[in-house]
Design a protein around this motif. Sequence first.
Motif, PDB file in Angstrom:
ATOM      1  N   GLU A  61     -33.405 -14.950  29.785  1.00 47.47           N
ATOM      2  CA  GLU A  61     -34.557 -15.471  29.068  1.00 47.47           C
ATOM      3  C   GLU A  61     -34.265 -16.861  28.505  1.00 47.47           C
ATOM      4  O   GLU A  61     -35.142 -17.721  28.459  1.00 47.47           O
ATOM      5  CB  GLU A  61     -34.904 -14.513  27.931  1.00 47.47           C
ATOM      6  CG  GLU A  61     -36.395 -14.290  27.781  1.00 47.47           C
ATOM      7  CD  GLU A  61     -36.662 -13.147  26.823  1.00 47.47           C
ATOM      8  OE1 GLU A  61     -36.881 -13.447  25.646  1.00 47.47           O
ATOM      9  OE2 GLU A  61     -36.599 -11.968  27.251  1.00 47.47           O
ATOM     10  N   ARG A  62     -32.986 -17.057  28.076  1.00 42.48           N
ATOM     11  CA  ARG A  62     -32.685 -18.361  27.466  1.00 42.48           C
ATOM     12  C   ARG A  62     -32.800 -19.512  28.469  1.00 42.48           C
ATOM     13  O   ARG A  62     -32.935 -20.646  28.096  1.00 42.48           O
ATOM     14  CB  ARG A  62     -31.304 -18.338  26.788  1.00 42.48           C
ATOM     15  CG  ARG A  62     -30.096 -18.536  27.661  1.00 42.48           C
ATOM     16  CD  ARG A  62     -28.798 -18.504  26.856  1.00 42.48           C
ATOM     17  NE  ARG A  62     -28.521 -17.164  26.322  1.00 42.48           N
ATOM     18  CZ  ARG A  62     -28.028 -16.147  27.058  1.00 42.48           C
ATOM     19  NH1 ARG A  62     -27.760 -16.313  28.333  1.00 42.48           N
ATOM     20  NH2 ARG A  62     -27.807 -14.990  26.517  1.00 42.48           N
ATOM     21  N   THR A  63     -32.758 -19.180  29.754  1.00 45.34           N
ATOM     22  CA  THR A  63     -32.962 -20.231  30.763  1.00 45.34           C
ATOM     23  C   THR A  63     -34.336 -20.102  31.422  1.00 45.34           C
ATOM     24  O   THR A  63     -34.558 -20.629  32.511  1.00 45.34           O
ATOM     25  CB  THR A  63     -31.878 -20.172  31.861  1.00 45.34           C
ATOM     26  OG1 THR A  63     -31.950 -18.879  32.491  1.00 45.34           O
ATOM     27  CG2 THR A  63     -30.488 -20.389  31.306  1.00 45.34           C
TER      28      THR A  63
ATOM     29  N   ALA B  53     -22.118 -23.847  32.540  1.00 49.12           N
ATOM     30  CA  ALA B  53     -22.332 -22.431  32.902  1.00 49.12           C
ATOM     31  C   ALA B  53     -23.757 -21.984  32.620  1.00 49.12           C
ATOM     32  O   ALA B  53     -24.313 -21.162  33.349  1.00 49.12           O
ATOM     33  CB  ALA B  53     -21.342 -21.551  32.145  1.00 49.12           C
ATOM     34  N   GLU B  54     -24.367 -22.526  31.572  1.00 54.73           N
ATOM     35  CA  GLU B  54     -25.723 -22.076  31.231  1.00 54.73           C
ATOM     36  C   GLU B  54     -26.708 -22.376  32.360  1.00 54.73           C
ATOM     37  O   GLU B  54     -27.635 -21.614  32.612  1.00 54.73           O
ATOM     38  CB  GLU B  54     -26.185 -22.744  29.934  1.00 54.73           C
ATOM     39  CG  GLU B  54     -27.491 -22.150  29.434  1.00 54.73           C
ATOM     40  CD  GLU B  54     -27.876 -22.672  28.063  1.00 54.73           C
ATOM     41  OE1 GLU B  54     -26.974 -22.836  27.217  1.00 54.73           O
ATOM     42  OE2 GLU B  54     -29.069 -22.925  27.853  1.00 54.73           O
TER      43      GLU B  54
ATOM     44  N   TYR C 104     -33.502 -23.769  35.394  1.00 54.59           N
ATOM     45  CA  TYR C 104     -32.664 -24.939  35.732  1.00 54.59           C
ATOM     46  C   TYR C 104     -32.146 -24.843  37.167  1.00 54.59           C
ATOM     47  O   TYR C 104     -32.316 -25.751  37.974  1.00 54.59           O
ATOM     48  CB  TYR C 104     -31.469 -25.045  34.783  1.00 54.59           C
ATOM     49  CG  TYR C 104     -31.831 -25.201  33.333  1.00 54.59           C
ATOM     50  CD1 TYR C 104     -32.495 -26.345  32.899  1.00 54.59           C
ATOM     51  CD2 TYR C 104     -31.504 -24.222  32.400  1.00 54.59           C
ATOM     52  CE1 TYR C 104     -32.830 -26.507  31.561  1.00 54.59           C
ATOM     53  CE2 TYR C 104     -31.830 -24.371  31.065  1.00 54.59           C
ATOM     54  CZ  TYR C 104     -32.497 -25.509  30.652  1.00 54.59           C
ATOM     55  OH  TYR C 104     -32.823 -25.660  29.340  1.00 54.59           O
ATOM     56  N   ALA C 105     -31.508 -23.709  37.443  1.00 51.36           N
ATOM     57  CA  ALA C 105     -30.924 -23.542  38.777  1.00 51.36           C
ATOM     58  C   ALA C 105     -32.000 -23.536  39.854  1.00 51.36           C
ATOM     59  O   ALA C 105     -31.828 -24.109  40.925  1.00 51.36           O
ATOM     60  CB  ALA C 105     -30.126 -22.235  38.820  1.00 51.36           C
ATOM     61  N   ARG C 106     -33.115 -22.902  39.550  1.00 52.18           N
ATOM     62  CA  ARG C 106     -34.177 -22.789  40.557  1.00 52.18           C
ATOM     63  C   ARG C 106     -34.804 -24.155  40.834  1.00 52.18           C
ATOM     64  O   ARG C 106     -35.059 -24.513  41.985  1.00 52.18           O
ATOM     65  CB  ARG C 106     -35.235 -21.778  40.114  1.00 52.18           C
ATOM     66  CG  ARG C 106     -34.724 -20.327  40.154  1.00 52.18           C
ATOM     67  CD  ARG C 106     -35.690 -19.367  39.482  1.00 52.18           C
ATOM     68  NE  ARG C 106     -35.036 -18.087  39.198  1.00 52.18           N
ATOM     69  CZ  ARG C 106     -35.009 -17.048  40.044  1.00 52.18           C
ATOM     70  NH1 ARG C 106     -35.608 -17.154  41.211  1.00 52.18           N
ATOM     71  NH2 ARG C 106     -34.391 -15.935  39.713  1.00 52.18           N
ATOM     72  N   GLU C 107     -35.045 -24.931  39.773  1.00 54.47           N
ATOM     73  CA  GLU C 107     -35.627 -26.257  40.006  1.00 54.47           C
ATOM     74  C   GLU C 107     -34.629 -27.203  40.675  1.00 54.47           C
ATOM     75  O   GLU C 107     -34.994 -28.058  41.468  1.00 54.47           O
ATOM     76  CB  GLU C 107     -36.157 -26.861  38.702  1.00 54.47           C
ATOM     77  CG  GLU C 107     -37.455 -26.207  38.287  1.00 54.47           C
ATOM     78  CD  GLU C 107     -38.314 -27.109  37.420  1.00 54.47           C
ATOM     79  OE1 GLU C 107     -38.000 -28.313  37.294  1.00 54.47           O
ATOM     80  OE2 GLU C 107     -39.301 -26.599  36.871  1.00 54.47           O
TER      81      GLU C 107
END
Lengths: 394, 365
Positions: free
Chosen positions: A353-355, A345-346, A360-363
């Motif tokens: 901010e923690r991501t 889920a993270e 992660y999702a964008r890359e």
Amino acid sequence: MSDLEQFRAETRAWLEANCPEEMRQPLKSQADHCWGGRKWQFQSEAQKVWMERMADKGWTAPQWPKEYGGGGLSPEQAEVLSEEMKRINARTPVSNFGFWMLGPALLKFGSEELKRQHLPPICRGEIRWCQGYSEPNAGSDLASLQTRAEDKGDHFLVNGQKIWTSYADKADWIFCLVRTDPNATKHNGISFALFDMESEGVSTRPIELISGESPFCETFFDDVKVDKNQIVGELNRGWDVAKYLLTHERNNIGGEPPGFLKGRALGPLAAEHVGTEHGKLADSALRADIARLEIDQMAFQALVGKIREEAEAGQGVGAQSAVLKYYGTELNKRRYEVMMDALGAEGLEWESERTMGGLYAREWLRSKGNSIEGGTSEVMLGIVSKRLLGLPDA
Amino acid sequence: MKLNDEQQMLQDSVARLMADKGPVSHLRELRDRNDEKGYDEPLWHAMVESGLTGILVPEEHGGIGFGLVGAGLVAREIGRNLSVTPFLSTAVLGATALAAGGSAEQQQKWLPAIAEGSVITALAVDDGAKHRPEAIKTEAKAAGDGVTLSGGKLLVLDAHVADLLLVAARQGENTALFLVDPKAQGVSIERTRMVDDRNAARVTLDNVAAEPMADGAAALAAALRAGRAVLAAELSGLAREAFERTLQYLKERKQFGRLIGTFQALQHRAALLMGEVSMSDALAMQALDACDRNADDAEVQVLAAKAKAARTALLAGQEAVQMHGGIGMTDEFDIGFFLKRARAGGETLGDANYCADRFAALRDY
């Protein structure tokens, strides 16, 4: 002490004295990268100082000749410089398409006049370049491009549209494939032209990607005047230059997958999220996926090493670059898939901010483009089967 | 990792030797006549004459001490030709185990004999259907001055023609190799004909007198590492040959009035296979070199190389049969031998899953 050891000692001392502390941290995001150019806003005094000091030394382009603003280093010296920079985590002082693409093209095909005009400003980080290749109807079939440059006596008049122009809205100059002979066969009437993005008639429009970022633009040319001396290589032989650069680009993509998470080891990352049992990842299928991916990456790196050695021995990389491009990008995509599996889920968070703002999702999403840009995976397999395997055309 | 002049010469001469004296047709002949020894004797003699049996035997024991890259170059050609010899069992596993953990006396007795080709050795590790050297069940018990072994072993290469067995057994907390005379009382050897028509056997030990080595644990570890690295090279050579034969077929076979190699579906499969074969081969050679250099990550590289090569060889075997179509399914055609050997070689000394599991463990996840 050998010359190379002497060079290493001097380099180490110089870097110690000249690389600001702030520039000795790994990039945290795309925003930390220094692109240079007329519109560039330095993020800090340190970023500016670091770029200028390296440029004075010629080390923004270590292997280019000194007379064009480069460092004039041998491949061995450049390797030492790179190792010494890595040792202290020094950031690349400045980088853009001028360094990666136009510079190598000018050094191989450019006239003396063009080299003297364009290479020094690249080295000093004063001019940021973009690449005008793809068009709405010329993607994988790049040579069918339609942007025209008409000979008007003392200048060319350029009309047409480019797409997927990386950072066209932020660049100062463009190197652009244009059709200069509409009657020639499709590979033969193309020229490699250079012009200022501030010229009258140039406009850009950013394209929002599935990652929410806009690294690419649509670029429009409406009666843009281009000086006749701004053609790299021979008129109508621009395809030779483009092919050379595509090979170059494929090597870069294949050798070093883009992305700021590439250095992150997947094992520990997965352990943080799925936990461990008896010292092993609690999710045994994920553990097997990671191991298999890392083994494949190791095999890929072994092949990259072998092909580079052969290239240095004078056998050239040639069509092997298609093999590197195919596997480099496919492995990178697989890596992001496994990473997303590990994050759960993270990894789905888009803004937190923690991501780091959904990095992660964008890359992960951005990586999907790797096997499309610079020649799709399917085009690469076509090149391999025809040029390396000698399989016949239909 | 680049071959030096000596290695380049070795590669060229071994390529000629295997193609001339150990071609695939010999494997078929040995199988069809159910050969008693089960290996290509004339080829083995030629290898002895060329010094290849001593390729890992140190020079002071009569070998040429050429290192694992050299052994890998030999194995790669063995893989390409499916040559049938005790090279792996004796020149690689036997020589490495004895050189790494044998006493001075054991080395003096066996290493020169291996180099001159007068003995065959067999390594007995697996006591279940799967390779798990961390959980050996065969037990070593103290008996008087010596040790006796009891247990059962599978996939013991060349055991029925061996002059010496090197047996992995557990003694308390430790697992080590012990030397066993195959003719000793309590040893029974059942030759098991395998899918790849290579020599393998089940060995049963019932209170058999065994001789400890100076460092039997080191001998086992060294043999496993060398064996896996050399198998990675053999499987990579096998995969390369299966791929090249298939590529040739795509350029000859016509259907629908044209060469099947003009079909994009097959072109892309061939291109992908070439990439996999090249990566497997590059990693195998890099891992062998890491062993010779005693690199810190040699073990990790060998596990990766064996896993990659096992998968690649199996992929190449399957793709080769598929792209050959019906003829690939016939016994009369040789391509099936490559698929069979890929399966058996992949299983030997740890399959891809085993190697990946160990790889992950060494990388702490």
